[in-house]
Design a protein around this motif. Structure first.
Motif, short mmCIF file in Angstrom:
data_model
loop_
_atom_site.label_atom_id
_atom_site.label_comp_id
_atom_site.label_asym_id
_atom_site.label_seq_id
_atom_site.Cartn_x
_atom_site.Cartn_y
_atom_site.Cartn_z
N TRP A 200 29.71 31.09 2.66
CA TRP A 200 28.38 31.18 3.26
C TRP A 200 27.46 32.05 2.40
N ILE A 201 27.97 33.17 1.91
CA ILE A 201 27.17 34.06 1.06
C ILE A 201 26.81 33.35 -0.25
N VAL A 202 27.78 32.67 -0.85
CA VAL A 202 27.52 31.93 -2.10
C VAL A 202 26.47 30.85 -1.87
N ASP A 203 26.53 30.20 -0.73
CA ASP A 203 25.54 29.16 -0.42
C ASP A 203 24.11 29.68 -0.41
N TYR B 256 22.80 19.58 7.59
CA TYR B 256 21.39 19.23 7.38
C TYR B 256 21.16 18.64 6.00
N LEU B 257 21.84 19.19 5.00
CA LEU B 257 21.64 18.74 3.63
C LEU B 257 22.49 17.52 3.26
N GLY B 258 23.18 16.96 4.23
CA GLY B 258 23.94 15.74 3.99
C GLY B 258 25.28 15.98 3.33
N ARG B 259 25.73 17.21 3.27
CA ARG B 259 27.02 17.55 2.68
C ARG B 259 28.05 17.62 3.82
N GLY C 153 19.00 24.93 -5.27
CA GLY C 153 19.41 23.87 -6.18
C GLY C 153 19.84 22.61 -5.46
N ILE C 154 20.55 22.78 -4.34
CA ILE C 154 20.99 21.62 -3.56
C ILE C 154 19.78 20.87 -3.01
N VAL C 155 18.83 21.61 -2.43
CA VAL C 155 17.62 20.98 -1.87
C VAL C 155 16.85 20.27 -2.97
N GLN C 156 16.69 20.91 -4.13
CA GLN C 156 15.97 20.30 -5.24
C GLN C 156 16.66 19.03 -5.71
N GLU C 157 17.98 19.05 -5.81
CA GLU C 157 18.74 17.87 -6.25
C GLU C 157 18.58 16.72 -5.25
N ILE C 158 18.71 17.02 -3.96
CA ILE C 158 18.56 15.99 -2.94
C ILE C 158 17.17 15.38 -2.98
N ASN C 159 16.14 16.22 -3.08
CA ASN C 159 14.77 15.72 -3.10
C ASN C 159 14.47 14.93 -4.37
N ARG C 160 15.04 15.34 -5.49
CA ARG C 160 14.84 14.59 -6.74
C ARG C 160 15.49 13.21 -6.64
N GLU C 161 16.72 13.15 -6.11
CA GLU C 161 17.40 11.87 -5.94
C GLU C 161 16.63 10.96 -4.96
N LEU C 162 16.11 11.56 -3.91
CA LEU C 162 15.32 10.79 -2.94
C LEU C 162 14.08 10.21 -3.60
N LEU C 163 13.39 11.01 -4.39
CA LEU C 163 12.19 10.54 -5.08
C LEU C 163 12.52 9.41 -6.05
N GLU C 164 13.62 9.55 -6.79
CA GLU C 164 14.04 8.50 -7.72
C GLU C 164 14.33 7.20 -6.97
N LYS D 265 12.12 14.09 2.78
CA LYS D 265 12.59 15.20 1.94
C LYS D 265 13.14 16.34 2.79
N LYS D 266 14.02 17.11 2.18
CA LYS D 266 14.63 18.25 2.86
C LYS D 266 13.79 19.50 2.61
N SER D 267 13.72 20.34 3.61
CA SER D 267 12.93 21.56 3.54
C SER D 267 13.82 22.75 3.20
N LEU D 268 13.40 23.51 2.21
CA LEU D 268 14.12 24.72 1.84
C LEU D 268 14.10 25.72 3.00
N ALA D 269 12.98 25.83 3.68
CA ALA D 269 12.86 26.77 4.80
C ALA D 269 13.82 26.40 5.93
#
Length: 89
Positions: free
Chosen positions: A65-68, A38-41, A74-85, A16-20
């Motif tokens: 960068w500011i928008v990110d 890091y987030l695979g994008r 949300g990106i971390v949550q989406e990646i981790n949810r897909e990984l869990l699935e 899983k990816k870490s938000l920190a």
């Protein structure tokens, strides 16, 4: 928890990816797309890196960068949810 569930849980914890970590990379090398690598994008990370290398592109990359900063959770949550699935399938 049986052996299969334990193995799945351990695999999820390892991958899983870490938000920190994402925010540390965002702060340290964000305009160069480090957090996106890091987030695979990779595609958008390369785009940020290339934009940052030009003066006009740097302004666009800085805004991106500011928008990110708002998009990262949300990106971390989406990646981790897909990984869990994927692991549970």
């Amino acid at each position: 928890m049986n052996d299969i569930e334990l193995k799945q849980f351990m695999e999820y914890q390892d991958e899983k990816k870490s938000l920190a970590v994402a925010y540390v990379l965002w702060a340290a090398v964000g305009p160069f797309g480090g957090h996106r690598f890091y987030l695979g994008r990779t595609g958008s990370a390369v785009a940020m890196l290339v934009l940052t290398l030009s003066l006009v592109g740097f302004i666009v990359s800085f805004i991106w960068w500011i928008v990110d900063a708002v998009l990262i959770p949300g990106i971390v949550q989406e990646i981790n949810r897909e990984l869990l699935e994927d692991i549970m399938a």
